[in-house]
Enzyme design. Structure first.
Site, mmCIF file in Angstrom:
data_model
loop_
_atom_site.group_PDB
_atom_site.id
_atom_site.type_symbol
_atom_site.label_atom_id
_atom_site.label_comp_id
_atom_site.label_asym_id
_atom_site.label_seq_id
_atom_site.Cartn_x
_atom_site.Cartn_y
_atom_site.Cartn_z
ATOM 1 N N ASN A 55 49.533 33.157 22.294
ATOM 2 C CA ASN A 55 49.173 32.560 20.992
ATOM 3 C C ASN A 55 49.619 33.467 19.843
ATOM 4 O O ASN A 55 50.084 32.989 18.802
ATOM 5 C CB ASN A 55 47.670 32.305 20.923
ATOM 6 C CG ASN A 55 47.272 31.012 21.613
ATOM 7 O OD1 ASN A 55 47.467 29.940 21.072
ATOM 8 N ND2 ASN A 55 46.771 31.110 22.822
ATOM 9 N N LEU B 49 31.732 38.129 19.319
ATOM 10 C CA LEU B 49 31.853 38.898 18.074
ATOM 11 C C LEU B 49 30.502 39.447 17.622
ATOM 12 O O LEU B 49 29.470 38.774 17.757
ATOM 13 C CB LEU B 49 32.417 38.014 16.961
ATOM 14 C CG LEU B 49 33.881 37.577 17.070
ATOM 15 C CD1 LEU B 49 34.266 36.814 15.807
ATOM 16 C CD2 LEU B 49 34.798 38.753 17.300
ATOM 17 N N ASP C 184 31.852 28.572 19.886
ATOM 18 C CA ASP C 184 32.661 27.334 19.789
ATOM 19 C C ASP C 184 31.956 26.240 18.986
ATOM 20 O O ASP C 184 32.157 25.044 19.245
ATOM 21 C CB ASP C 184 32.992 26.804 21.198
ATOM 22 C CG ASP C 184 33.776 27.815 22.027
ATOM 23 O OD1 ASP C 184 33.604 27.817 23.258
ATOM 24 O OD2 ASP C 184 34.526 28.611 21.431
ATOM 25 N N ARG D 142 26.610 48.939 23.204
ATOM 26 C CA ARG D 142 27.249 47.750 22.645
ATOM 27 C C ARG D 142 27.211 47.810 21.113
ATOM 28 O O ARG D 142 28.162 47.432 20.447
ATOM 29 C CB ARG D 142 26.511 46.500 23.154
ATOM 30 C CG ARG D 142 26.999 45.166 22.651
ATOM 31 C CD ARG D 142 28.427 44.815 23.029
ATOM 32 N NE ARG D 142 28.702 44.749 24.450
ATOM 33 C CZ ARG D 142 29.798 44.185 24.949
ATOM 34 N NH1 ARG D 142 30.703 43.676 24.135
ATOM 35 N NH2 ARG D 142 30.036 44.158 26.248
ATOM 36 N N GLY E 196 48.724 37.264 25.074
ATOM 37 C CA GLY E 196 49.220 37.193 23.702
ATOM 38 C C GLY E 196 50.222 36.091 23.418
ATOM 39 O O GLY E 196 50.991 36.186 22.459
ATOM 40 N N HIS F 187 40.487 27.333 20.939
ATOM 41 C CA HIS F 187 39.797 27.075 22.211
ATOM 42 C C HIS F 187 40.610 26.034 22.973
ATOM 43 O O HIS F 187 40.997 25.008 22.386
ATOM 44 C CB HIS F 187 38.358 26.591 21.967
ATOM 45 C CG HIS F 187 37.615 26.335 23.233
ATOM 46 N ND1 HIS F 187 37.100 27.351 24.006
ATOM 47 C CD2 HIS F 187 37.356 25.183 23.886
ATOM 48 C CE1 HIS F 187 36.530 26.817 25.080
ATOM 49 N NE2 HIS F 187 36.676 25.516 25.036
ATOM 50 N N ASN G 50 39.338 30.530 15.470
ATOM 51 C CA ASN G 50 39.419 30.693 16.924
ATOM 52 C C ASN G 50 40.183 29.516 17.514
ATOM 53 O O ASN G 50 40.084 28.385 17.025
ATOM 54 C CB ASN G 50 38.010 30.741 17.537
ATOM 55 C CG ASN G 50 38.046 30.939 19.049
ATOM 56 O OD1 ASN G 50 38.752 31.814 19.544
ATOM 57 N ND2 ASN G 50 37.316 30.112 19.770
ATOM 58 N N GLU H 192 48.061 24.546 21.825
ATOM 59 C CA GLU H 192 47.633 25.823 21.229
ATOM 60 C C GLU H 192 48.703 26.455 20.345
ATOM 61 O O GLU H 192 48.427 26.841 19.197
ATOM 62 C CB GLU H 192 47.250 26.801 22.325
ATOM 63 C CG GLU H 192 46.053 26.351 23.148
ATOM 64 C CD GLU H 192 45.725 27.337 24.247
ATOM 65 O OE1 GLU H 192 45.702 28.539 23.961
ATOM 66 O OE2 GLU H 192 45.458 26.897 25.369
HETATM 67 C C1 GRF Z 1 44.756 30.664 26.303
HETATM 68 O O1 GRF Z 1 44.510 29.528 27.107
HETATM 69 C C2 GRF Z 1 43.755 30.701 25.162
HETATM 70 O O2 GRF Z 1 43.389 29.439 24.670
HETATM 71 C C3 GRF Z 1 42.588 31.306 25.837
HETATM 72 O O3 GRF Z 1 43.162 32.405 26.544
HETATM 73 C C4 GRF Z 1 44.416 31.947 27.074
HETATM 74 C C5 GRF Z 1 45.475 33.009 26.940
HETATM 75 O O4 GRF Z 1 45.751 33.219 25.578
HETATM 76 N N1 GRF Z 1 41.568 31.701 24.887
HETATM 77 P P1 GRF Z 1 46.936 34.247 25.122
HETATM 78 O O5 GRF Z 1 48.132 33.981 25.991
HETATM 79 O O6 GRF Z 1 46.391 35.647 25.318
HETATM 80 O O7 GRF Z 1 47.194 33.908 23.685
#
Ligand code: GRF
Length: 212
Positions: free
Chosen positions: A14, A94, A151, A66, A12, A110, A108, A181
């Protein structure tokens, strides 16, 4: 006020960057109404709870099929009536119904400069392993709108990051998170929240001078 639901799977960082930018006033007109994870142990859920944000786990493990998981995730997101869904380190494909419901309203992050090092199998540390294996001198991060494939949706923001000789995978991942990021994801949300995103010929842009 842009109502945002954030989907997470891991630490988490981000999500934390988004919360910190809201607190500092750099990210405006935005409210995180919920955080949902497919992983009950995700520290991102703890970060949400600490911020007083509703946090819940909707995991494939909770369902027999699923399809049932897909329906539960869609219902779980729709419950908050978000204007925007943000995938912040979310590692689950998703449901097509979710993508259809929120066309051009899912962002998203990436950890590479798309179209390099992306697509099926390129996630988390695997991205940075491939970057180091190829010997590129620049990598970075990309924020893009999500479409039906992996992506491949319209790119909104990118930021380049230097690859340094001797980098370990973890060192490179940390630099990409810190320098790219955690900066461009809040900026992208800010642009959506303040109406400065434009679509032209299937490409996404932030109005000049607005991506401060
Ligand atoms: C990050 O490198 C993100 O880009 C990738 O997962 C990693 C961890 O993300 N998708 P976070 O710390 O959970 O936000």
């Amino acid at each position: 006020m842009l109502n945002v639901v954030v989907l997470v799977s891991g630490g988490g960082t981000n999500l934390q960057a988004i919360l910190d930018k809201i607190s500092s006033g750099e990210l405006t007109n935005t409210r995180i109404s919920a955080v949902i994870s497919n992983n009950e142990g995700a520290y991102a859920l703890t970060r949400a709870e600490c911020a007083g944000i509703p946090a819940e786990c909707i995991s494939p493990k909770q369902f027999e099929t699923r399809e049932q998981f897909h329906q539960a995730l869609l219902a779980g997101v729709k419950k908050y009536a978000p204007d925007l869904v943000v995938l912040a380190g979310f590692l689950v494909i998703l449901p097509p119904e979710l993508i259809a419901e929120y066309k051009n309203r899912i962002l998203n992050i990436h950890p590479s400069l798309i179209p390099s090092f992306c697509g099926t199998g390129y996630y988390g540390l695997k991205v940075h392993e491939a970057v180091l294996a190829r010997g590129v001198k620049l990598t970075g991060a990309t924020v893009h709108f999500v479409d039906e494939s992996t992506d491949t949706g319209p790119i909104l923001l990118q930021k380049a990051v230097e690859v340094k000789q001797g980098d370990t995978v973890k060192q490179l991942q940390q630099r990409v998170m810190e320098e790219a990021e955690w900066e461009i994801l809040p900026k992208a949300i800010h642009a959506v929240a303040n109406g400065t995103v434009r679509f032209e010929d299937g490409k996404a842009w932030i109005l000049e001078g607005e991506a401060q």
